[in-house]
Every structure is written in structure tokens, then in C-alpha cells.
Design an enzyme around this catalytic site. Sequence first.
Site, PDB file in Angstrom:
ATOM      1  N   CYS A  31       0.826  -1.199   0.000  1.00 28.73           N
ATOM      2  CA  CYS A  31       0.000   0.000   0.000  1.00 28.73           C
ATOM      3  C   CYS A  31       0.858   1.246   0.000  1.00 28.73           C
ATOM      4  O   CYS A  31       1.963   1.242   0.557  1.00 28.73           O
ATOM      5  CB  CYS A  31      -0.850   0.037   1.255  1.00 28.73           C
ATOM      6  SG  CYS A  31      -1.867  -1.410   1.359  1.00 28.73           S
ATOM      7  N   TYR A  61      -2.960  -4.292  -2.389  1.00 28.42           N
ATOM      8  CA  TYR A  61      -4.131  -5.171  -2.492  1.00 28.42           C
ATOM      9  C   TYR A  61      -5.216  -4.417  -3.243  1.00 28.42           C
ATOM     10  O   TYR A  61      -5.424  -3.220  -3.042  1.00 28.42           O
ATOM     11  CB  TYR A  61      -4.566  -5.688  -1.131  1.00 28.42           C
ATOM     12  CG  TYR A  61      -5.111  -4.687  -0.121  1.00 28.42           C
ATOM     13  CD1 TYR A  61      -4.607  -3.381  -0.008  1.00 28.42           C
ATOM     14  CD2 TYR A  61      -6.129  -5.060   0.762  1.00 28.42           C
ATOM     15  CE1 TYR A  61      -5.106  -2.497   0.940  1.00 28.42           C
ATOM     16  CE2 TYR A  61      -6.633  -4.187   1.709  1.00 28.42           C
ATOM     17  CZ  TYR A  61      -6.124  -2.894   1.786  1.00 28.42           C
ATOM     18  OH  TYR A  61      -6.617  -2.025   2.721  1.00 28.42           O
ATOM     19  N   GLU A 104      -2.933  -7.209  -7.412  1.00 31.41           N
ATOM     20  CA  GLU A 104      -3.167  -8.216  -6.382  1.00 31.41           C
ATOM     21  C   GLU A 104      -4.663  -8.272  -6.065  1.00 31.41           C
ATOM     22  O   GLU A 104      -5.184  -7.466  -5.286  1.00 31.41           O
ATOM     23  CB  GLU A 104      -2.370  -7.879  -5.118  1.00 31.41           C
ATOM     24  CG  GLU A 104      -2.470  -8.970  -4.066  1.00 31.41           C
ATOM     25  CD  GLU A 104      -1.704  -8.648  -2.782  1.00 31.41           C
ATOM     26  OE1 GLU A 104      -1.091  -9.559  -2.205  1.00 31.41           O
ATOM     27  OE2 GLU A 104      -1.723  -7.458  -2.361  1.00 31.41           O
ATOM     28  N   TYR A 170      -4.887 -13.454  -4.305  1.00 33.90           N
ATOM     29  CA  TYR A 170      -4.185 -13.083  -3.067  1.00 33.90           C
ATOM     30  C   TYR A 170      -4.680 -13.954  -1.902  1.00 33.90           C
ATOM     31  O   TYR A 170      -5.809 -13.804  -1.451  1.00 33.90           O
ATOM     32  CB  TYR A 170      -4.458 -11.611  -2.822  1.00 33.90           C
ATOM     33  CG  TYR A 170      -3.899 -10.961  -1.585  1.00 33.90           C
ATOM     34  CD1 TYR A 170      -2.852 -11.496  -0.838  1.00 33.90           C
ATOM     35  CD2 TYR A 170      -4.434  -9.735  -1.171  1.00 33.90           C
ATOM     36  CE1 TYR A 170      -2.359 -10.838   0.280  1.00 33.90           C
ATOM     37  CE2 TYR A 170      -3.947  -9.070  -0.050  1.00 33.90           C
ATOM     38  CZ  TYR A 170      -2.909  -9.629   0.676  1.00 33.90           C
ATOM     39  OH  TYR A 170      -2.443  -8.971   1.787  1.00 33.90           O
ATOM     40  N   ASP A 268       5.227 -10.822   8.977  1.00 32.06           N
ATOM     41  CA  ASP A 268       5.634 -10.772   7.564  1.00 32.06           C
ATOM     42  C   ASP A 268       6.508  -9.523   7.350  1.00 32.06           C
ATOM     43  O   ASP A 268       7.688  -9.638   7.019  1.00 32.06           O
ATOM     44  CB  ASP A 268       4.384 -10.739   6.678  1.00 32.06           C
ATOM     45  CG  ASP A 268       4.697 -10.415   5.229  1.00 32.06           C
ATOM     46  OD1 ASP A 268       5.776 -10.815   4.764  1.00 32.06           O
ATOM     47  OD2 ASP A 268       3.853  -9.768   4.558  1.00 32.06           O
ATOM     48  N   CYS A 346      16.746   0.378   3.957  1.00 26.78           N
ATOM     49  CA  CYS A 346      15.546   0.387   4.815  1.00 26.78           C
ATOM     50  C   CYS A 346      15.963   0.123   6.252  1.00 26.78           C
ATOM     51  O   CYS A 346      16.725  -0.791   6.531  1.00 26.78           O
ATOM     52  CB  CYS A 346      14.590  -0.697   4.341  1.00 26.78           C
ATOM     53  SG  CYS A 346      13.237  -1.023   5.484  1.00 26.78           S
ATOM     54  N   ASP A 420      27.544  21.258  13.978  1.00 30.25           N
ATOM     55  CA  ASP A 420      26.938  20.582  15.136  1.00 30.25           C
ATOM     56  C   ASP A 420      27.931  20.539  16.298  1.00 30.25           C
ATOM     57  O   ASP A 420      29.147  20.527  16.090  1.00 30.25           O
ATOM     58  CB  ASP A 420      26.525  19.151  14.765  1.00 30.25           C
ATOM     59  CG  ASP A 420      25.427  18.611  15.676  1.00 30.25           C
ATOM     60  OD1 ASP A 420      24.375  18.195  15.160  1.00 30.25           O
ATOM     61  OD2 ASP A 420      25.609  18.591  16.913  1.00 30.25           O
ATOM     62  N   HIS A 428      19.922  12.912  17.548  1.00 33.31           N
ATOM     63  CA  HIS A 428      19.452  11.954  18.562  1.00 33.31           C
ATOM     64  C   HIS A 428      19.394  10.519  18.049  1.00 33.31           C
ATOM     65  O   HIS A 428      19.302   9.591  18.843  1.00 33.31           O
ATOM     66  CB  HIS A 428      18.124  12.399  19.168  1.00 33.31           C
ATOM     67  CG  HIS A 428      16.933  12.198  18.269  1.00 33.31           C
ATOM     68  ND1 HIS A 428      16.908  12.620  16.970  1.00 33.31           N
ATOM     69  CD2 HIS A 428      15.730  11.628  18.491  1.00 33.31           C
ATOM     70  CE1 HIS A 428      15.729  12.314  16.435  1.00 33.31           C
ATOM     71  NE2 HIS A 428      15.006  11.715  17.335  1.00 33.31           N
TER      72      HIS A 428
END
Lengths: 730, 266
Positions: A31, A61, A104, A170, A268, A346, A420, A428
Site C-alpha cells: 500500500c 491489495y 493483487e 491473493y 511478515d 531500509c 553541530d 538523537h
Amino acid sequence: MARDPKHDILFQPLKIGPKVLRNRFYQVPHCIGAGSDRPGFQAAHRSLKAEGGWAGINTEYCSIHPESDDTHRLSARIWDAGDVRNLRAMTDHIHKYGALAGVELWYGSSHAPNMESRATPRGPSQYASEFETLTYCKEMDLDDIAMVQQYYVDAALRSRDAGFDIVYVYGAHSYLPLQFLSPYYNKRRDGYGGSLENRARFWVETLEKVRKAVGHDCAIATRFAVDTLYGQSGVEAERDGVKFAAMADPLVDLWDIDVGDIAEWGEDAGPSRFYLQGHQVPWTRIIKQVVKKPVLGVGRFTDPEKMTEIVTKGFADIIGAARPSISDPWLPKKIEEGRYDDIRVCIGCNVCISRWEIGGPPMICTQNATAGEEYRRGWHPEKFPKKTSDDSILVVGAGPAGSESARVLMERGYTVHLYDTAQKIGGHVNSIVTLPGLGEWGYHRDYRELQINKLVKKNRQSQVALGQKPMTAAAALAYGAEKIVIATGSAWNTDGTNCLTHDPIPGADASKADQLTPEQVLEGKKPIGKRVVILNADTYFMAPSLAEKLAVAGHDVTIVTGVHLANYMHFTLEYPNMMRRLHELHIKEIQNAFCSRIEAGRLEVYDIWGEGSKRSYRGPGVLPRDPNKTQRWLDFDSLLLVTGRHSNDALHRELKDSKAKWAENGVKDVYLIGDAEAPRLIADATFSGHRLAREIEEANAQFPKPYRREVAVWGVSHMPEGSTQVEYQT
Amino acid sequence: MKLLVAVKQVAALDEDFEIRADGRDVEADFLIRDVNEWDDYSLEEALKIKEAAASPVEVVAVSVGPEDADEALRKCLAKGADRAIRVWDEAIEGSDSIAIARVLAAVARKESPQMLFAGVQSSDHAFASTGVATAAFLDWPHAAVVANLTYTPGGDTAVFRRELEGGVLHEMQIECPAVLTIQLGINTPRYASLRSIKQAAAKPIEVLSLQDLGIAAPDVGESGSLSRVRRMYIPDKGRAEMIEGDVEEQAARLAQIIKDAIGGAA
Ligand SMILES: Cc1cc2nc3c(=O)[nH]c(=O)nc-3n(C[C@H](O)[C@H](O)[C@H](O)COP(=O)(O)O)c2cc1C
């Protein structure tokens, strides 16, 4: 740099039915908040991945009929010709870049509450969804079965007309086909229930019918959760899983394999807090061993070494990815070109997923600020408009917002000084990564650090100044920058100020020896006693993370919480395992309780629902309810204040106050981004830095330019021949 | 009172690179230029002395190199050097560190500073000889790998520390004028602000020729050098093999590799 020849295997084409995948990179259905109602968003987001080298790219989906309506969550729909027209934009754009487009096809049964359509979902047996607990389905009779199977066929035909190359049935995430297969849902005693053959019948027949309808033109895929992870009460990979796969193998051209159900689909889309890359391989490989058709597996694959291993060892033929493709839509291209260190890895925070869980706002990504902004703002993650002035820019603060802003400004060709007090880029994030399970969040910092270090080599005027003295307004003005970006972050409140009372808590004071802010805990300098109480008014990860960290270190931890503890972690799918973790560490939770005052070694706790339920007017100065008398004392050795945050905005205020001196110092404008403007998710802080960097030439760049909206247009009907008149039945 | 700081615009290799056709250097297009890391520290050391001084101290940065060395010098000016000198002449091309030292010594004679700082070494060629060779040409006292320095401008001597093995420190005193080669970590180099970078861009850089320094062309370049690069090349990669399989298979494979390596002996 050329790619390492050992990764060549990832670039071998593969035939799936009548189609050919040009390589082994495949964006599994996920999605984004576009569905079929935001065709521009859908077309841009997916085709950007086609441009970035993915071979197959799917919709999310996609509902086959109004009977499967997931509102409030946002799915695609292929109910009618209007949807076909809108989805065509996606397939056309994907095809321009030589990739295959997949759809799907989805029927949700009780998991879809049909709040828009008000239709009655149908299922194998009547059950109340464990995901949408108020929704029951009607048990299908044989007519119903035939009818719903025809929905799939009709939707498949529309899919072909919309230009899709791959058509899915699906059956993962506990949607209809799997509900027939799984004894957890299927309690039937007729030909569609009982034995495996019977439970498989609905799915097998549906595949047969869909294949017959479109199998010449389209590759038929099925998404199969080969293990629902409930043991014998559901589907297990080495029992029903392998048998069903063998049975259905002749009917599919591509197996899309994952595990889990819908209520806990974090098994999943495993968050990095609990699952490493490749966590589903032990299940995927079981199916690969019994089928002849190509198999794809998922598991947050970001590393070409791991991907190569998956394919060469025969665990799967194709690398499926959802989150890695969001974080870096150009992942395949970067591997192909050997630009390994440019991959935006990721971090597995699942903030992308949170937006779907919340109910359909556009997807966002912590790592990739352009995700979801492709169409409406015209942002390409790898392409940046050239700078339009010679202004040089000082960015104060190298946390998520500041480093992202600096990176994008440098990409645009600006001379940027990133400044910085810390010795390392990351703000952080550098301390968050020390919390249990959050190490991979450091990829957010690593990406920016590496890119910025490359960019300063290209423009010697740019500079990263770390380990500096805190910037003052006078120094900032005198710095010589035409534009100053303040990204000084936020801090946890030291006085207990919180979202419930909007005031400090009497006695709360983190300068005392027995009270600590999260920063003080992470810094590790202040001693922490045996009995720890965490006073919580934050609904994300800080309180449970600190609880876990301290319980593991041997402290007795009690959380007193006035808000739903870790509520946002429902949306990131971290909640179930986080709760299991708190449980196994014997962390106590006092819910619906907050604190009225704090003394040395004890806090006064009250029930937040402790006042009278009857409201009546009792005159000025008197509460309209009976007073709360539930106060009692709770002892602690150390109290952690996770009550709220505030912006570190002093520098910005001072600069605004000295506006009169801007011109004489050559300063044209000063901006405030990230947590320094308002505390927020890392994803949103990153976005705010990125947004400013793209729009810094605007007259009032502090405030976002309007974006392109995709909304229903009055006078234009969704259906090609439809009307938009207000008309009533007569 | 003057301090002279020798800086070098060094070359780093890009991700991909090629060796020059004559096989004696890397093709220039593949090099990324930057200021030698050590020189950031020697400049900082000079600036610290200047800032702590009661009387005026002039910090002069000097580099021997073609025009692209201006970038290194501008960086010094941006950080606070008072003047910058670049020496160049076609004839200098091909000089080794000794020939460069001859040029630097001539600049030092001309400027007559109280002290000359150079980096311990340059990150590209790493001979670690330019500084000390300059001292030799000048016949000045010198010390290498200085990790701490105490010097009051105008003073006849300076006290410095050097790190020896096992964490032992060597504290020494030296007569000025002297040449010191400065080690990384002796201080925390500053960053230049945008304003000073912009101002430095407008400052002049004095360019000196060999003639200006009274050096004869044959004394620099290859003819004036004591060493000569024969060739530059990438050695053959070592072979590595990932041994797979269960413990027994791995042990068998390892035994085989060892047997092959020691040849017929086993
Ligand atoms: C934002 C998001 C939305 C998703 N939506 C769907 C979906 O609509 N249909 C589906 O089958 N899987 C969906 N998934 C699950 C993914 O297809 C995939 O199985 C899972 O994320 C594991 O792959 P990954 O580790 O590469 O992310 C979604 C995942 C994400 C991250």
C-alpha cells in the site's frame, strides 16, 4: 564502478508464464495510500521503481468487488470501468520503463469492514474477524462460492484490460483463499471444508477460473502465506503448506511466498526491532523445494550479498521487496551500477506501514523523504533541481532534519556548512540506536553521513563542522551565510510537562539525582536505582524501549502510563512482540494512571478516570464532576520522565529577534526545521529538512508550497458514461 | 615575528582510477585534491600561537605547486593565515621531497620566520622527509613528530613533546629558528566560516618563481631530486577462498589447500 560479477545472477531474466521478468528484483504488493483513487500518485510511485530497475511492480491489495471494501484503510479497487481507467495510468507508466505491472486481486471477507459499501462480506464459515472484531461474515453456500469466484474472474478480465501483466489471487494475510485453506477459519463440513483437498478447493478452483480467463495474456501469481504461525490450528509450511503448493503449482506461473496472518502481519513485514533481513527464508525455501514454478520470497532484502545467496542457494528465484523498495526505489539500478554505498537501506521502522494502519494517509518513509511525494510535489529521490542562486547556507544541527536538508542542498549545488556540537552526524539517532533492537535505525544517519562526505569532496566550499561550540545568534549572523537553517532538535521535558495536563508536574525535576530524562538514561552518566518507575505520556517507543533496556540490566521496572502505552507501535506492527517482551521481562504496567506530584523517592499516582462520571454545573471554581480521590503513593529509586518533548528553539528565537541585523550581515532569511520547529517522527523531521532544501528559493520558504491534489472533480463522473447530477429515486 | 607553515595540496584516489601511460603515476583525472591532513594541524598550531601572543605574529602559508595548490592556500587564508605564497615553475615538475625542501628552504630564507612548521608527512606520498630536509638545507635545528608545543612568540627556544613507544613522552627544548614536523592530534583544527572563506577568495596569493628565489632550474625537478619513481602499479590481488560445507568438509578442504601450498613435500 561496475557491479561485482557475483551479483550477475540477480540480473538474469526469468520467464513467468507468458511474460518475462527482466531481472530478479520484484516489488511485491504494498500500500501507498494511492489505490485507484489517486492515479497520479499510483503511476508516479510505481513507475519510479520501474525506472529504478525493478522487473515487476505491483499495486497494493486491489479489491475485486464492493463486497470487499476496507474503508477506512485504503486499498486499490478494480470494481468497474472507472477504476480500470485510473489504474491504466500506472500500467502505462510502468511499461515505459520496460517493467511488468501486477495487480493483487483481493477479497477480504470479515477482515474488510465494508464501511463504505455497507455490503455483507462472505466467508468460508461465519466468524468475527480477529482484526476487525465487530465484523462478521456470512457463511457462503455453494451459490455464494460460485458468485465470489466469478468476482475474481471479472476482476481479472478488467485487470487485463487495464494493462496488467501479472494477475494475483491473493491468499496471504488471511484473506479469502487462505481462509478456506485454514482450519482456523474454515469449519465447513461440505466439499469445501474438512480434508486438505476440500479446504484447498476454493483456491484451486479460483486459480483455474482466473487462469482460463486471462492465463494466455497474463502471468498468474498467487500470494501464499505458507505458515500462519499458529501451529496446528492454522496452516503450517511443512504440512498443508507444501501439499497445497504442490496441488496448485500447475495453475500458477509465480509463487509469492510469505508467512503470517493479518492481525499480526508484523510477522511478515518484520520490524528491524525484532527481525533481521532474510527472516522468512526458513519458510520460503520449504516451498521452493516442492514447486516447479518460480518462487519469490520477502524479508527486507537490502543487501546484494544476501540476495545473491538466496538465489544461488536456491531458496528463492526472485527477490521480493516492499520496504526496501520504498526506502530506495533505485535499489536494483544502484546494484547494477556497483553503487553499493549509495543504497538507502531500509531501517525497518515500519513507519510506512503505520500510515496504512492508521487508515490511509499517504505513505511516508523515514529514510526516503520523497516517498509519496513523487506525483504531488514532483520529487524524484535521485534527481535534484539545480540551485538558482549563489546563496551559501549554514545549517545548524546535523540530526535527521539538518543532515537531510544539507544533503539535498548540496545535491542541488549549494555551498553548505553543516554545523553541530556533536562529533558525529545523526543527532538523537546516535543515541536511539543504543536502545534494544534499534541498531538498524542507524542506517538513517549512515546514509546521510556518507552522502554528505561525498558531496563535500565535490564542492570544497562546503564543509561539515562537527564537535563545535554551541552556535550563538551573533556567531550565526556573522558566519557569512545568506541563509541560515536552524535544526537544533528537541529534548525531553525535565519538569513533567505532558499531553494530559499541559503543565509541569509538581516536584518533577530531572536535575535531581533520582529523576531522569530519556537522554540522561541514554547518556549513562547518572546512576539508576533498583526500583525504576517510568512515568509515561508518550505513545511511541521511548517508554517501552527504556523499560526493556533497564529490565534487561536487572532493574525492577514499573510503567505508570496515562496514555495507551506504545499505541503507535500498533501501527508499526511492533506492538505484539513488544508486549511479549515486556511480559517476559516482568515489566509491570499501571494503565490509565498518571501522576499528581513527585517527592524524593515517591510519586503520587491517580487513576485518570477517577473523577465522577456525572457532569453537572456547580458554579465557578468548582469542577463539574465529583473530585478524583484515587491518589496513592508509589515508591521508586529512580523515576524516568517520559512525559513529553519540547523544541530546542532558543537560537532561532534569538535570530528572529535580531532581524534588524540580518541585512547588515548579509543574511537573507532564517528557517526552522525538524524537531526544533515541533517534535515529531524522524520521518517527518527528515521530510521537513528535505522540503525546505527543495523550496529554499521561495519567497517564504519556511512554509510549504501547495502540492498537487488528487480529488474527485465536480462535474466529472468516475464512470466513463456516468452523470454527476443530483438525482433521487422517484 | 613570523611563523611559516608549509602546506601541500595532496591527491587522493577516486573510486576507479588508471595509471598514467608512462607507468609512473596515476592519471591526473582520477585524483581528488585536498589539503594534506597533517597541514591542518600545523596551521592550527601556528594560529594558536598567533592568537595567544601579546605582540603581533604573522602566519604565512607556503605551498610549492601549480595553480591548483591555491585551493590549499585559500583554505589557510580562510582559517586565519595572514599571507599565502605559492612557488611554481615548470621546472619544479617531477621534484622529489628533497628538491621541494630546497625550494621551501629558499622561501624560509627570504621570509626568515622564527619557526617553520610542516606536517609529519603528506598523505599521498608519505616520505616524511620534506620538513626535515628543509631543516637540513637551512641548517636549522629540527624535531619530527611533535605532539605538543609550548612557544612564546619572540622566545629563543620552544619546548615540545614527542610520543615514544609504550606511551612514553619525550619533552625537549629547541633553539629557534627551527623546523618542526607536526603530528595529527596535536590540536583540534578549526573550521573556516563562510564569511572567511568568501573573504579569503578575494585575498592575493603571492606567486614566486625560481628566479625570485634564486634557485637554478637544474636544482629542482628530476635533475634536482635524489630519488626517482621507477613505476607505479597495483600488485596482483591475493587469492582468498571462502571454505564452505560442514566442519569435516571444511577441514578436508583446508588440508588440501595446505598440501597444495607446500607442494610435493607432503
Ligand atoms: C506499507 C506496506 C504496505 C503493504 N501492503 C500490502 C498489501 O497491500 N498486500 C500485500 O500482500 N502485502 C502488503 N505488504 C506486505 C509486503 O508485501 C511484504 O510481504 C512485507 O512487507 C515483507 O516484505 P519486506 O520485508 O520486503 O517489506 C505491505 C507492506 C508494506 C511495507
